[in-house]
Write an enzyme that holds these catalytic residues in place. Sequence first.
Site, PDB file in Angstrom:
ATOM      1  N   ASP A 127      -1.499   8.637   2.657  1.00 21.86           N
ATOM      2  CA  ASP A 127      -0.083   8.665   3.005  1.00 21.86           C
ATOM      3  C   ASP A 127       0.744   8.954   1.748  1.00 21.86           C
ATOM      4  O   ASP A 127       0.188   9.265   0.685  1.00 21.86           O
ATOM      5  CB  ASP A 127       0.338   7.350   3.680  1.00 21.86           C
ATOM      6  CG  ASP A 127       0.115   6.124   2.803  1.00 21.86           C
ATOM      7  OD1 ASP A 127      -0.021   6.274   1.564  1.00 21.86           O
ATOM      8  OD2 ASP A 127       0.100   5.014   3.345  1.00 21.86           O
ATOM      9  N   LYS A 128       2.033   8.833   1.855  1.00 20.80           N
ATOM     10  CA  LYS A 128       2.938   9.142   0.742  1.00 20.80           C
ATOM     11  C   LYS A 128       2.665   8.275  -0.489  1.00 20.80           C
ATOM     12  O   LYS A 128       2.931   8.675  -1.621  1.00 20.80           O
ATOM     13  CB  LYS A 128       4.386   8.972   1.205  1.00 20.80           C
ATOM     14  CG  LYS A 128       5.412   9.430   0.213  1.00 20.80           C
ATOM     15  CD  LYS A 128       6.806   9.332   0.800  1.00 20.80           C
ATOM     16  CE  LYS A 128       7.837   9.794  -0.211  1.00 20.80           C
ATOM     17  NZ  LYS A 128       9.189   9.746   0.329  1.00 20.80           N
TER      18      LYS A 128
END
Length: 134
Positions: free
Chosen positions: A19-20
């Site tokens: 994810d980010k």
Amino acid sequence: MTEHPAQTINIRVRYAETDKMGVVYHANYFMWFEVGRCELLRAIGKSYRDLEAEGIRLPVIEAHCEYKSPALYDDELVVKTRGNLLSPARVEFLYEISRPADGILNAVGRTVHASLDTNGRPCRLPEYIGALLQ
């Protein structure tokens, strides 16, 4: 995990699996579970394709994952998979995902699968599966 034979595979976390924050997205563990069980079946000499050719389907009827420690981009992980026969028509696979570099356990999981014929009706698992997992 149980005393049944285990299959281990190595995986390196790809950037697309994070994810980010650079942490593995939770759903990817279930994909790695699938890779583990496919390789366990292959290790006993039968692939999912072979089972399907014999008219057997193994849909997931239960899935669980307990996240212990985050895995990060570029981590090398080991997926350890074992199987248990729950009944003549149900099988359970148990998974451990760990990072060998530091011995961290990242996740443990479980999936349960029904054995169905091509008409979607419950059927017995093949003898060779039962013999391996009993």
